[in-house]
Every structure is written in structure tokens, then in C-alpha cells.
Motif scaffolding. Sequence first.
Motif, PDB file in Angstrom:
ATOM      1  N   TYR A   1       0.834  -1.194   0.000  1.00 49.99           N
ATOM      2  CA  TYR A   1       0.000   0.000   0.000  1.00 49.99           C
ATOM      3  C   TYR A   1       0.875   1.251   0.000  1.00 49.99           C
ATOM      4  O   TYR A   1       1.904   1.297   0.685  1.00 49.99           O
ATOM      5  CB  TYR A   1      -0.877   0.033   1.253  1.00 49.99           C
ATOM      6  N   ALA A   2       0.448   2.250  -0.748  1.00 52.61           N
ATOM      7  CA  ALA A   2       1.008   3.592  -0.649  1.00 52.61           C
ATOM      8  C   ALA A   2       0.047   4.412   0.205  1.00 52.61           C
ATOM      9  O   ALA A   2      -1.171   4.365   0.000  1.00 52.61           O
ATOM     10  CB  ALA A   2       1.161   4.211  -2.026  1.00 52.61           C
TER      11      ALA A   2
ATOM     12  N   ILE B   1       5.047   3.417   2.705  1.00 42.89           N
ATOM     13  CA  ILE B   1       4.717   2.192   1.972  1.00 42.89           C
ATOM     14  C   ILE B   1       4.541   1.093   3.015  1.00 42.89           C
ATOM     15  O   ILE B   1       5.425   0.870   3.845  1.00 42.89           O
ATOM     16  CB  ILE B   1       5.831   1.789   0.987  1.00 42.89           C
TER      17      ILE B   1
ATOM     18  N   PHE C   1       7.287  -2.050  -7.134  1.00 40.93           N
ATOM     19  CA  PHE C   1       7.934  -1.359  -6.025  1.00 40.93           C
ATOM     20  C   PHE C   1       9.303  -2.001  -5.832  1.00 40.93           C
ATOM     21  O   PHE C   1       9.405  -3.221  -5.729  1.00 40.93           O
ATOM     22  CB  PHE C   1       7.135  -1.523  -4.731  1.00 40.93           C
TER      23      PHE C   1
ATOM     24  N   TRP D   1      -0.813   8.210   2.350  1.00 44.00           N
ATOM     25  CA  TRP D   1      -0.602   9.644   2.526  1.00 44.00           C
ATOM     26  C   TRP D   1      -1.315  10.058   3.819  1.00 44.00           C
ATOM     27  O   TRP D   1      -2.406   9.567   4.106  1.00 44.00           O
ATOM     28  CB  TRP D   1      -1.200  10.422   1.366  1.00 44.00           C
TER      29      TRP D   1
ATOM     30  N   ILE E   1       4.355  10.479  -1.488  1.00 41.90           N
ATOM     31  CA  ILE E   1       3.955   9.340  -0.671  1.00 41.90           C
ATOM     32  C   ILE E   1       4.613   9.457   0.704  1.00 41.90           C
ATOM     33  O   ILE E   1       5.809   9.742   0.812  1.00 41.90           O
ATOM     34  CB  ILE E   1       4.366   8.023  -1.347  1.00 41.90           C
TER      35      ILE E   1
ATOM     36  N   VAL F   1       8.778   3.569  -6.725  1.00 39.10           N
ATOM     37  CA  VAL F   1       7.549   3.145  -7.385  1.00 39.10           C
ATOM     38  C   VAL F   1       7.761   3.407  -8.874  1.00 39.10           C
ATOM     39  O   VAL F   1       7.899   4.554  -9.302  1.00 39.10           O
ATOM     40  CB  VAL F   1       6.334   3.927  -6.863  1.00 39.10           C
TER      41      VAL F   1
ATOM     42  N   VAL G   1      10.866   7.194  -2.627  1.00 40.47           N
ATOM     43  CA  VAL G   1      10.441   7.492  -1.258  1.00 40.47           C
ATOM     44  C   VAL G   1      11.533   7.029  -0.298  1.00 40.47           C
ATOM     45  O   VAL G   1      11.749   5.827  -0.142  1.00 40.47           O
ATOM     46  CB  VAL G   1       9.114   6.784  -0.922  1.00 40.47           C
TER      47      VAL G   1
ATOM     48  N   ASP H   1       8.385   7.482  -8.500  1.00 45.15           N
ATOM     49  CA  ASP H   1       8.359   8.042  -7.148  1.00 45.15           C
ATOM     50  C   ASP H   1       9.482   7.385  -6.357  1.00 45.15           C
ATOM     51  O   ASP H   1       9.536   6.158  -6.257  1.00 45.15           O
ATOM     52  CB  ASP H   1       7.026   7.754  -6.454  1.00 45.15           C
TER      53      ASP H   1
END
Length: 219
Positions: free
Chosen positions: A2-3, A55, A160, A5, A52, A108, A209, A207
Motif C-alpha cells: 500500500y502507498a 509504503i 515497487f 498519505w 507518498i 515506485v 520514497v 516516485d
Amino acid sequence: MYALWGSDLSSALHAETLRTKLADAGATRLQLNIDDEHVTRAMRIPTFEEPIGAIVTVWTDGRPGDVTAALSPSADRIEGWRVEERKRLDPPETYDGRRADALANVAVIRKPSELSQQEWMHRWMVDHTPIAIRTQATFGYIQNVAGDPVTPDAPYVSAFVEELFPSAGMDDMHAFYGSGGSDEELNRRLNELMASVARIGADHDIDLVPTSRYLYDLT
């Protein structure tokens, strides 16, 4: 995977009540990769309009919908996908909730439209992976190929990639790339890596992160 926010993800994701809810939903293991106070100095590359914040990886014997329902209140926004995990360089792991002594970067990535899935997977899994490992100071390298979404309207992502680096790599490029203080070797590694990254389309639409890594056993 899962991402997530949200404004206070660290507190919400480390809460014991969350682990209890996930275990009740059938989860057996939990991995948190959180962009928290330990990695503020690290580089970020956002593609989503809002970067994000975390994760979350959940191993489960239950239904994904139940896991999603248990996790969703912890974030303002959550998007999830089934993934196929492939460990290419096993990191040290202790499932006690302590922070790993590492900078854990999670990328990502998205397959370029001009490449078939077969060609992209070959370039990534066969051609790129050994280059990525030998040109950086990684001591953990895990690939997760994204499959069906487990949240409504989840955006398209292909995979990912989690890479663990020495924490000194947040400030020192030689520590990040394992170049031993040699600028010549650093440039050689950068050039080889970036050429390979471009071949899989990860030089854009990505992305990156930076995170702290935490593992929990839920059994």
C-alpha cells in the motif's frame, strides 16, 4: 503493498491497535517503510501530486479487503496492489518493530508504454538488477511486481523496488554508491547505473520514497 498519505503516519502505523486489527484480518507479517524524521536529509522524487508518506507491506492469509479496511483509518489516502515479491539481495531482518539501521529507498516504477511486459521484465530482472547491485552500496534489494489493485481506482504502477543503503548515504555519495572515496569510481558507477536505469524507463515517471524500515511479526 500500500502507498499511504497522511499527516501523522508514524504514530498511526506504529500503534499496537493497528497490529491487532491487521492480525484479526488475517495478516501474519507487517513491514512499515515510513518517510519519518530519521530520513529527512535524504533525496525524494515525487510523481504523485502529493509525495507518498509511507509504503506498507502486509503478508496475509485472509482477504485483501479485510486488510485494507483495517489499515485505511491510519491514513488520509491509501492505494494498494497485490504484489509478487522477489528478494534479490536478502537484508538482515528482525521482526520486533525496531528501526533497521539503514536508509531504505522505495522506488515506485512504471513500465514505459513502448516496451512489452516481457521485454521490460527481461531488461529489469535480467539486465538491470546485477548492475544496480554492483554499482551501489546496497545490502538489501527487493523487487515487488505489482498485480491487481486491492483498492478502488488505484492508479497504475508496475512495481515497487526497495533498496537498503548505509545511513551515511543520505549525506555522502561515496557511501551511497560504495565508491571508496574515489571520484573517478563514483562517476564510473553513476554512468553505468544511469544508462541501465534509462533502459527500463526509471529515469522518469518514478516516485522515490526515502524511508525508515520497521518489521513486525503478527502471529
